[in-house]
Design an enzyme around this catalytic site. Structure first.
Site, mmCIF file in Angstrom:
data_model
loop_
_atom_site.group_PDB
_atom_site.id
_atom_site.type_symbol
_atom_site.label_atom_id
_atom_site.label_comp_id
_atom_site.label_asym_id
_atom_site.label_seq_id
_atom_site.Cartn_x
_atom_site.Cartn_y
_atom_site.Cartn_z
ATOM 1 C CG HIS A 70 42.901 55.266 9.371
ATOM 2 N ND1 HIS A 70 44.088 55.695 8.837
ATOM 3 C CD2 HIS A 70 42.485 54.254 8.568
ATOM 4 C CE1 HIS A 70 44.379 54.978 7.763
ATOM 5 N NE2 HIS A 70 43.406 54.103 7.574
ATOM 6 C CD GLU A 72 45.411 57.378 13.902
ATOM 7 O OE1 GLU A 72 46.624 57.154 13.730
ATOM 8 O OE2 GLU A 72 44.507 56.702 13.370
ATOM 9 C CB CYS A 98 48.122 56.966 7.697
ATOM 10 S SG CYS A 98 46.501 57.755 7.715
ATOM 11 C CB CYS A 101 45.571 59.860 10.849
ATOM 12 S SG CYS A 101 44.204 58.723 10.514
#
Length: 151
Positions: A70, A72, A98, A101
């Site tokens: 991801h 992040e 999410c 993250c």
């Protein structure tokens, strides 16, 4: 000349980063900022040298693509890799983070999360951010502000 706000400036950076995404399901970008300075950026994509979703398709397990890292996480890992502290920084993300993250953001010491779009906003993520005393702010990205560059 009219200037865009800091929030719109950093959110624009995140949207630009999202254009590098290799995931075909959702393009996400993240920008980590400290003292109004960009310290890292990331987008969702495969590990360095790995197969990309755009080339081989998404690798989906439990309705989640596991091929990608991801945005992040990529930005936070970039800071770790190059020895850039994230304590007290802020993160601008194109989509709500999410749960995984969310936890990484909390553990990294980031103090504020700004996101442009709601995306499966999990109530537990909001609860964790609140417990960690992290500011969470919805900052819709206004693409019209980029038209100021043409004036």
């Amino acid at each position: 000349m009219e200037r865009i706000t800091w929030d719109q400036y950093f959110m624009a950076q995140s949207h630009l980063l999202a254009l590098r995404s290799t995931c075909t399901r959702l393009a996400v970008g993240a920008t980590i900022v400290r003292d109004k300075r960009i310290i890292a950026g990331g987008y969702n994509g495969s590990i360095a040298g790995g197969a990309h979703c755009i080339d081989e398709g998404c690798y989906v397990i439990d309705n989640h693509c596991v091929r990608t890292i991801h945005a992040e996480m990529n930005a936070i890992i970039q800071c770790a890799k190059f020895g850039v502290p994230t304590e007290g920084a802020e993160i601008y993300v194109t989509h709500f983070p999410c749960l995984h993250c969310c936890k990484a953001i909390i553990q990294s010491g980031i103090r504020a999360v700004y996101y442009a779009q709601d995306y499966k906003n999990h109530p537990y993520a909001l609860e964790l951010f609140e417990q960690a005393n992290i500011l969470v702010k919805h900052v819709p990205f206004d693409r019209e502000t980029l038209l100021l560059l043409q004036k």
